[in-house]
Design a protein around this motif. Structure first.
Motif, PDB file in Angstrom:
ATOM      1  N   LEU A   1       0.836  -1.199   0.000  1.00  0.00           N
ATOM      2  CA  LEU A   1       0.000   0.000   0.000  1.00  0.00           C
ATOM      3  C   LEU A   1       0.873   1.252   0.000  1.00  0.00           C
ATOM      4  O   LEU A   1       1.726   1.437   0.857  1.00  0.00           O
ATOM      5  N   SER A   2       0.640   2.131  -0.983  1.00  0.00           N
ATOM      6  CA  SER A   2       1.415   3.373  -1.074  1.00  0.00           C
ATOM      7  C   SER A   2       0.552   4.615  -0.893  1.00  0.00           C
ATOM      8  O   SER A   2       1.053   5.662  -0.488  1.00  0.00           O
ATOM      9  N   GLN A   3      -0.747   4.509  -1.194  1.00  0.00           N
ATOM     10  CA  GLN A   3      -1.648   5.651  -1.047  1.00  0.00           C
ATOM     11  C   GLN A   3      -2.913   5.199  -0.333  1.00  0.00           C
ATOM     12  O   GLN A   3      -3.578   4.257  -0.779  1.00  0.00           O
TER      13      GLN A   3
ATOM     14  N   LEU B   1       4.194   3.121   2.280  1.00  0.00           N
ATOM     15  CA  LEU B   1       3.164   4.156   2.330  1.00  0.00           C
ATOM     16  C   LEU B   1       3.767   5.533   2.045  1.00  0.00           C
ATOM     17  O   LEU B   1       4.678   5.983   2.740  1.00  0.00           O
ATOM     18  N   GLU B   2       3.243   6.182   1.012  1.00  0.00           N
ATOM     19  CA  GLU B   2       3.736   7.498   0.582  1.00  0.00           C
ATOM     20  C   GLU B   2       2.761   8.622   0.917  1.00  0.00           C
ATOM     21  O   GLU B   2       3.173   9.756   1.131  1.00  0.00           O
ATOM     22  N   LEU B   3       1.467   8.304   0.951  1.00  0.00           N
ATOM     23  CA  LEU B   3       0.452   9.347   1.121  1.00  0.00           C
ATOM     24  C   LEU B   3      -0.687   8.826   1.987  1.00  0.00           C
ATOM     25  O   LEU B   3      -1.251   7.768   1.713  1.00  0.00           O
ATOM     26  N   LEU B   4      -1.010   9.582   3.027  1.00  0.00           N
ATOM     27  CA  LEU B   4      -2.100   9.244   3.936  1.00  0.00           C
ATOM     28  C   LEU B   4      -2.944  10.487   4.167  1.00  0.00           C
ATOM     29  O   LEU B   4      -2.454  11.502   4.657  1.00  0.00           O
ATOM     30  N   LEU B   5      -4.217  10.397   3.825  1.00  0.00           N
ATOM     31  CA  LEU B   5      -5.145  11.517   4.017  1.00  0.00           C
ATOM     32  C   LEU B   5      -6.115  11.175   5.139  1.00  0.00           C
ATOM     33  O   LEU B   5      -6.886  10.226   5.043  1.00  0.00           O
ATOM     34  N   LEU B   6      -6.060  11.983   6.200  1.00  0.00           N
ATOM     35  CA  LEU B   6      -6.925  11.796   7.367  1.00  0.00           C
ATOM     36  C   LEU B   6      -7.747  13.048   7.657  1.00  0.00           C
ATOM     37  O   LEU B   6      -8.375  13.147   8.716  1.00  0.00           O
ATOM     38  N   ASN B   7      -7.737  13.991   6.742  1.00  0.00           N
ATOM     39  CA  ASN B   7      -8.410  15.263   6.986  1.00  0.00           C
ATOM     40  C   ASN B   7      -9.927  15.106   7.048  1.00  0.00           C
ATOM     41  O   ASN B   7     -10.503  14.184   6.506  1.00  0.00           O
ATOM     42  N   ARG B   8     -10.532  16.031   7.758  1.00  0.00           N
ATOM     43  CA  ARG B   8     -11.984  16.115   7.911  1.00  0.00           C
ATOM     44  C   ARG B   8     -12.581  14.826   8.472  1.00  0.00           C
ATOM     45  O   ARG B   8     -13.493  14.230   7.907  1.00  0.00           O
ATOM     46  N   ASN B   9     -12.037  14.411   9.616  1.00  0.00           N
ATOM     47  CA  ASN B   9     -12.614  13.339  10.413  1.00  0.00           C
ATOM     48  C   ASN B   9     -12.979  13.899  11.787  1.00  0.00           C
ATOM     49  O   ASN B   9     -13.150  15.109  11.925  1.00  0.00           O
ATOM     50  N   GLN B  10     -13.083  13.039  12.775  1.00  0.00           N
ATOM     51  CA  GLN B  10     -13.417  13.469  14.137  1.00  0.00           C
ATOM     52  C   GLN B  10     -12.302  13.102  15.120  1.00  0.00           C
ATOM     53  O   GLN B  10     -12.555  12.832  16.288  1.00  0.00           O
ATOM     54  N   LEU B  11     -11.084  13.098  14.619  1.00  0.00           N
ATOM     55  CA  LEU B  11      -9.944  12.712  15.451  1.00  0.00           C
ATOM     56  C   LEU B  11      -9.611  13.790  16.478  1.00  0.00           C
ATOM     57  O   LEU B  11      -9.523  14.970  16.135  1.00  0.00           O
TER      58      LEU B  11
END
Length: 329
Positions: free
Chosen positions: A216-218, A240-250
């Motif tokens: 998994l890279s993205q 893993l090169e790219l992880l998007l976690l924006n706009r959650n409830q973290l």
């Protein structure tokens, strides 16, 4: 021999000069994009067509008999038409078909074996009305490497379907209504490189959900309802090169989540209600060491406590996070 060659060139020349009404033809490609088109353009369709694109028309049905007119077809694009269903034997007369794109139709239910096609590598079902993904669509050990089911109405993706896709490299399940992933849903996807789960209703992820996806890279997880993440979620994902976690409830990042990331790793964390207390220590320290790995770093801000609201997390001091109290206890 000369006569046979002459007849072959004559036939090809005739194909090159024929073209269905409301379509344009060049070389071995046929493009049809007129709203006046309501039926499959069989008449005049060159038999040597490799790419057929029918888009933004009022085409409402297509059959295996229609496709028998183009036995060499490699790429079939049926974007934004009015297709509501497909016959189970649709692809039987196009043995070389590699790519099938059905973006933006009205598909809801699909019959068994409809995509059981040995040569099919790319299947796009984006922006339809599909409520249930069925394992019976496929035969065992499908050759599909790219599957796009984004923009549908799925509440679950059965593990039985994904287990038939051992060659899958790109899986897009974004913009559905997924609330959870079955524990073994991704277990058989050893070649998976890109996974898009954005725009669903996921509130949690199991610690071992990506254990078998070591290539998994993205990973796209933005626009969900994720409230917390397991600290071991990314364990083993060395590519893993790219992880998007924006706009959650973290509110916090668990210790260890972002450890051992490569220098080219990029992450987006903005749009979460980060709570800037002592539990923020891990992420705060990680941001201080790895600011170059964070896209929109200035938007990673505190939502609470009120005194720190809108403060950029990496600008905080240990006293503001009350870390001195923890250390002195």
């Amino acid at each position: 021999m000369y006569l046979w060659t002459l007849l072959t060139f004559t036939a090809l020349a005739e194909c090159a000069h024929s073209c269905p009404d409301l379509c344009s033809c060049s070389l071995q490609e046929v493009m049809c994009s007129q709203s006046a088109l309501t039926h499959f353009p069989v008449d005049g369709l060159p038999s040597n067509t490799i790419l057929l694109s029918i888009q933004s028309t009022n085409l409402s049905s297509i059959t295996a008999s229609h496709l028998s007119a183009v036995p060499l077809l490699n790429n079939l694009q049926l974007y934004h038409n009015n297709l509501k269903t497909l016959p189970s034997d649709l692809l039987k007369n196009v043995p070389h078909l590699n790519k099938l794109d059905l973006t933006g139709n009205q598909l809801v239910h699909l019959p068994s074996n409809v995509f059981s096609h040995d040569s099919l590598c790319s299947l796009v079902l984006k922006n339809n009305r599909i409520e249930k993904a069925d394992a019976d669509w496929l035969s065992g050990n499908s050759s599909i490497t790219w599957l796009d089911l984004s923009g549908n109405r799925l509440t679950v993706v059965p593990a039985a379907l994904l287990q038939k896709l051992p060659s899958l490299e790109d899986l897009d399940l974004s913009d559905n209504n997924l609330q959870d992933l079955q524990p073994d849903a991704l277990k058989n996807l050893h070649h998976l490189e890109r996974l898009n789960l954005a725009g669903n209703n996921l509130s949690s992820l199991k610690p071992t959900i990506f254990t078998h996806n070591l290539k998994l890279s993205q990973l796209f997880l933005q626009d969900n309802q994720l409230q917390e993440l397991p600290g071991t979620l990314l364990q083993g994902l060395q590519h893993l090169e790219l992880l998007l976690l924006n706009r959650n409830q973290l509110q916090h990042s668990p210790p260890g989540l972002l450890d051992d990331r490569k220098s080219s790793f990029r992450i987006i964390l903005s749009g979460n209600p980060w709570v800037c207390d002592e539990k923020m220590e891990y992420l705060w320290k990680w941001l201080a060491v790895h600011p170059q790995n964070v896209i929109f770093l200035e938007e990673v801000t505190c939502a609470w406590p009120q005194a720190l609201k809108h403060r950029q997390v990496d600008s905080l001091t240990d006293s503001e996070l009350e870390l001195h109290k923890i250390q002195n206890q």
